[in-house]
Write an enzyme that holds these catalytic residues in place. Structure first.
Site, short mmCIF file in Angstrom:
data_model
loop_
_atom_site.label_atom_id
_atom_site.label_comp_id
_atom_site.label_asym_id
_atom_site.label_seq_id
_atom_site.Cartn_x
_atom_site.Cartn_y
_atom_site.Cartn_z
N GLU A 41 -49.45 26.12 44.58
CA GLU A 41 -49.97 26.01 43.23
C GLU A 41 -49.00 25.10 42.49
O GLU A 41 -47.80 25.34 42.53
CB GLU A 41 -49.97 27.40 42.59
CG GLU A 41 -51.04 27.53 41.56
CD GLU A 41 -50.88 28.77 40.68
OE1 GLU A 41 -50.49 29.83 41.18
OE2 GLU A 41 -51.14 28.62 39.47
N ARG A 272 -42.18 36.98 54.31
CA ARG A 272 -41.57 35.90 53.55
C ARG A 272 -40.14 35.66 54.02
O ARG A 272 -39.46 36.57 54.47
CB ARG A 272 -41.45 36.27 52.06
CG ARG A 272 -42.67 36.73 51.38
CD ARG A 272 -42.31 37.33 50.02
NE ARG A 272 -41.77 36.33 49.13
CZ ARG A 272 -42.52 35.54 48.37
NH1 ARG A 272 -43.83 35.65 48.40
NH2 ARG A 272 -41.96 34.66 47.58
N LYS A 282 -40.39 32.27 41.48
CA LYS A 282 -40.57 31.12 40.60
C LYS A 282 -40.17 31.47 39.17
O LYS A 282 -39.61 30.66 38.45
CB LYS A 282 -42.04 30.69 40.59
CG LYS A 282 -42.38 29.63 41.58
CD LYS A 282 -43.85 29.22 41.45
CE LYS A 282 -44.33 28.60 42.74
NZ LYS A 282 -45.80 28.45 42.78
P1 ATP Z 1 -46.84 32.17 42.82
O1 ATP Z 1 -48.10 32.28 43.61
O2 ATP Z 1 -46.33 33.44 42.31
O3 ATP Z 1 -46.86 31.10 41.80
P2 ATP Z 1 -45.69 31.38 45.33
O4 ATP Z 1 -44.24 31.33 45.71
O5 ATP Z 1 -46.61 32.22 46.12
O6 ATP Z 1 -45.68 31.74 43.81
P3 ATP Z 1 -47.41 29.18 45.95
O7 ATP Z 1 -47.43 27.83 45.39
O8 ATP Z 1 -48.64 30.01 45.80
O9 ATP Z 1 -46.19 29.91 45.29
O10 ATP Z 1 -46.94 29.16 47.46
C1 ATP Z 1 -47.45 28.28 48.39
C2 ATP Z 1 -47.31 28.86 49.78
O11 ATP Z 1 -45.94 29.13 50.08
C3 ATP Z 1 -48.05 30.16 49.94
O12 ATP Z 1 -48.84 30.08 51.11
C4 ATP Z 1 -46.97 31.20 50.08
O13 ATP Z 1 -47.38 32.24 50.92
C5 ATP Z 1 -45.81 30.40 50.67
N1 ATP Z 1 -44.53 31.00 50.31
C6 ATP Z 1 -44.06 31.22 49.07
N2 ATP Z 1 -42.86 31.83 49.10
C7 ATP Z 1 -42.53 31.98 50.41
C8 ATP Z 1 -41.40 32.55 51.11
N3 ATP Z 1 -40.37 33.08 50.46
N4 ATP Z 1 -41.42 32.54 52.45
C9 ATP Z 1 -42.44 32.00 53.11
N5 ATP Z 1 -43.53 31.45 52.53
C10 ATP Z 1 -43.59 31.44 51.19
#
Ligand code: ATP
Ligand code: MG
Length: 592
Positions: A41, A272, A282
């Site tokens: 996102e 994760r 974030k």
């Molecule tokens: P949010 O959705 O709360 O804004 P997010 O960290 O999930 O934050 P995204 O942009 O939705 O951000 O993440 C993109 C991809 O990165 C998603 O598929 C998510 O599962 C993956 N991702 C995010 N944080 C991690 C992590 N710590 N380890 C592995 N994959 C991650």
């Protein structure tokens, strides 16, 4: 059926092996049997956890000869910006994860999703709900109590269709009504209690402008985006496990009565990446930036990809780290030391060596003039990289006035201190052996000058020939140094971990109620040295590798790995960031 061996295959690879064996997605070789994606996102900068998701998805596509896609989940205009899109594209490219085709955007599918939503209303599977957001929230019930049906749930489809069209046209205020899926308000899975599919957001979108006044919710959009793009293995983190039934419900609902059904991507959840000493939320990262605890998203102390890059980490080291942490279903943390080791290992192989003195104290060679003219400069050959002969050598100037590291001298050193002290002899790397016979202090008691003699028989730092009795003199310590006359001044930022505890997300047991992760910020995470002294070769690039990202990285002998910061002006002021230290043997001795 013949299954490939499961040894050393992680659970995702095993799933894909089985899919290929069963022909689930078609025949290998047609390029679409494995399609993965990274779906960020654009509401922030990417961090090390995202790097894991990128490397994992890209790595699988590469391994199975499939496609890796980069798609922005740009469904929330209120929080998203072009700046984030640009930084994310740059970060993914920098990591070396090449995506197939164009960068994709969920907003390109808004029309198609809207059409499917209309179909769901027509099929009696979705309705416009005019309850207030608060009523909707309480109506959902709780984990222990079922929800209650909305009074609008059974309104005629024609009414919902009319309202939905007018929501889209911008006739209503934010929050006036939503489109909800008609599933089951008593489902034990809260995600299935008539989830919201569309909400009204009267805000301009960074790509579609003012075209839309309604935006799809993540849960409605996400699985559809995957399906549209032909994603086969939709890999995400564990928290989405209980959203999977909803994604399946949506696709089944779309397919109901359709002659050409759309495909179900297979969602696979993994744990994760949570490195120690790091926060990856974030919201917290944004707070660090907004409250000025760091200089920006790309501050070299930040665990963002742009921060790690600026600190000197290489894409290779990040990939190795993310791979080393494995793919599991179990939540856990990973030692950030593994990441630091990965960059050490990589830079050890490729980074040219240079000499730099961070806390200079002057050494005067008092017998320099006895063996030639007083102001003489000699140029000694120095190896650029002992791990890589092709990196060649360079010349370092040696003169009668040098700088060494202040901590490499002690007035009254203990036995195990193998560096310089009164009467002691050391090797200056690539220079000469020198012996201290005197030193000068200022009124405050600081050593201002160390006086030494050099042995002309030790040129290049080599051992002198045996004495008359056939004995060869030995020294234990080798110091780095820089010629005072030729030294280049630079600012050096000694970067360290941003937090002092392994799990900065977790309040300690006896923490006060207002405890925050900011309480465990490391006050020493960046020490700035205004005027370090560097050997002059730093101004040339000869003997350096061609870095794909243009960032020049070095090993400063005995000190660690450093890179030139983007804020540097080569003509005005060089700035270095310390990526990571080398091991300090003295620190170990001290601890004993
Ligand atoms: P949010 O959705 O709360 O804004 P997010 O960290 O999930 O934050 P995204 O942009 O939705 O951000 O993440 C993109 C991809 O990165 C998603 O598929 C998510 O599962 C993956 N991702 C995010 N944080 C991690 C992590 N710590 N380890 C592995 N994959 C991650
Ligand atoms: Mg997310």
């Amino acid at each position: 059926m013949d299954m490939p061996s499961a040894t050393n295959r992680n659970f995702i690879e095993q799933i894909i092996d089985a899919d290929i064996a069963s022909g689930k997605w078609g025949q290998p070789g047609d390029g679409s049997v494995v399609t993965t994606r990274f779906p960020p996102e654009p509401n922030g900068y990417l961090h090390i956890g995202h790097a894991k998701a990128i490397c994992l998805n890209f790595g699988l596509a590469e391994q199975f000869g499939g496609r890796f896609l980069l798609r922005f989940d740009d469904t929330n205009p209120a929080k998203e910006e072009q700046e984030f899109v640009d930084s994310i594209v740059g970060d993914v490219r920098w990591l070396g994860a090449a995506w197939a085709g164009e960068v994709r955007f969920a907003s390109n599918y808004f029309d198609r999703m809207f059409g499917w939503a209309v179909e769901l209303i027509e099929k009696g599977l979705a309705y416009v709900d005019q309850q207030t957001p608060e009523q909707i929230r309480t109506g959902r019930g709780s984990v222990t109590e079922p929800g209650v049906n909305s009074p609008y749930r059974d309104r005629p489809a024609s009414e919902s269709l009319d309202l939905f069209a007018r929501m889209k046209a911008g006739e209503f205020e934010d929050g006036a009504m939503v489109l909800r899926a008609k599933i089951d308000m008593a489902s034990p899975n809260m995600n299935l209690r008539d989830p919201v599919m569309y909400r009204i957001v009267n805000a301009a979108h960074h790509r579609t402008g003012d075209t839309w006044h309604i935006y799809p919710m993540y849960d409605w959009a996400h699985g559809l985006e995957d399906s549209i793009e032909g994603v086969t293995h939709s890999i995400c983190t564990l928290e989405f496990e209980n959203h999977r039934p909803l994604y399946d419900w949506f696709i089944d609902a779309i397919n109901e009565g359709r002659s050409e059904p759309i495909r179900h991507p297979q969602q696979i959840e993994f744990a994760r990446l949570e490195p120690t000493y790091i926060v990856t939320s974030k919201r917290k990262l944004k707070q660090l930036v907004d409250d000025g605890h760091v200089s920006g998203w790309d501050d070299p102390r930040m665990p963002t990809i742009s921060g790690l890059r600026r600190r000197g980490f290489t894409p290779e080291s990040i990939r190795i780290f993310t791979e080393a942490t494995g793919v599991t279903k179990y939540k856990g943390t990973h030692d950030v030391g593994l990441l630091e080791n990965a960059v050490r290992d990589h830079l050890n192989k490729v980074a040219p060596r240079r000499m730099a003195v961070l806390d200079p104290v002057k050494v005067v060679i008092t017998n320099w003039a006895e063996f030639g003219q007083a102001g003489r400069t000699e140029y000694h050959e120095a190896v650029n990289n002992p791990e890589d002969e092709s990196a060649g050598t360079r010349k370092v100037p040696f003169t009668g006035e040098l700088y060494i590291e202040r901590e490499d001298f002690m007035e009254d050193p203990p036995k195990k201190f193998f560096r310089l002290g009164p009467g002691r002899e050391v090797r200056l790397r690539y220079g000469y052996w020198i012996r201290c016979h005197d030193y000068v202090k200022d009124d405050a008691g600081n050593v201002t000058e160390i006086r030494c003699t050099f042995d002309p028989q030790t040129k290049g730092g080599n051992s002198p020939p045996p004495d008359a009795e056939g004995k060869v003199r030995k020294v234990k310590g080798t110091l780095h140094w820089v010629s005072a006359e030729h030294a280049v001044d630079a600012e050096v930022r000694l970067i360290d971990r941003l937090f002092t505890v392994e799990q900065p997300n977790r309040a300690p047991k006896d923490a006060p109620a207002d405890w925050s992760f900011l309480d465990v910020l490391n006050p020493d995470s960046m020490r700035v040295i205004a005027s370090a002294k560097l050997e002059p070769a730093i101004l040339e690039t000869a003997g350096e590798p061609t870095w794909r990202d243009g960032i020049r990285r070095f090993q400063f002998e005995r000190l660690g790995y450093f890179c030139i910061d983007a804020d540097s002006d080569p003509n005005e002021k060089l700035i270095f960031n310390r990526t990571v230290t080398l091991k300090d043997r003295w620190a170990k001795v001290k601890r004993k």
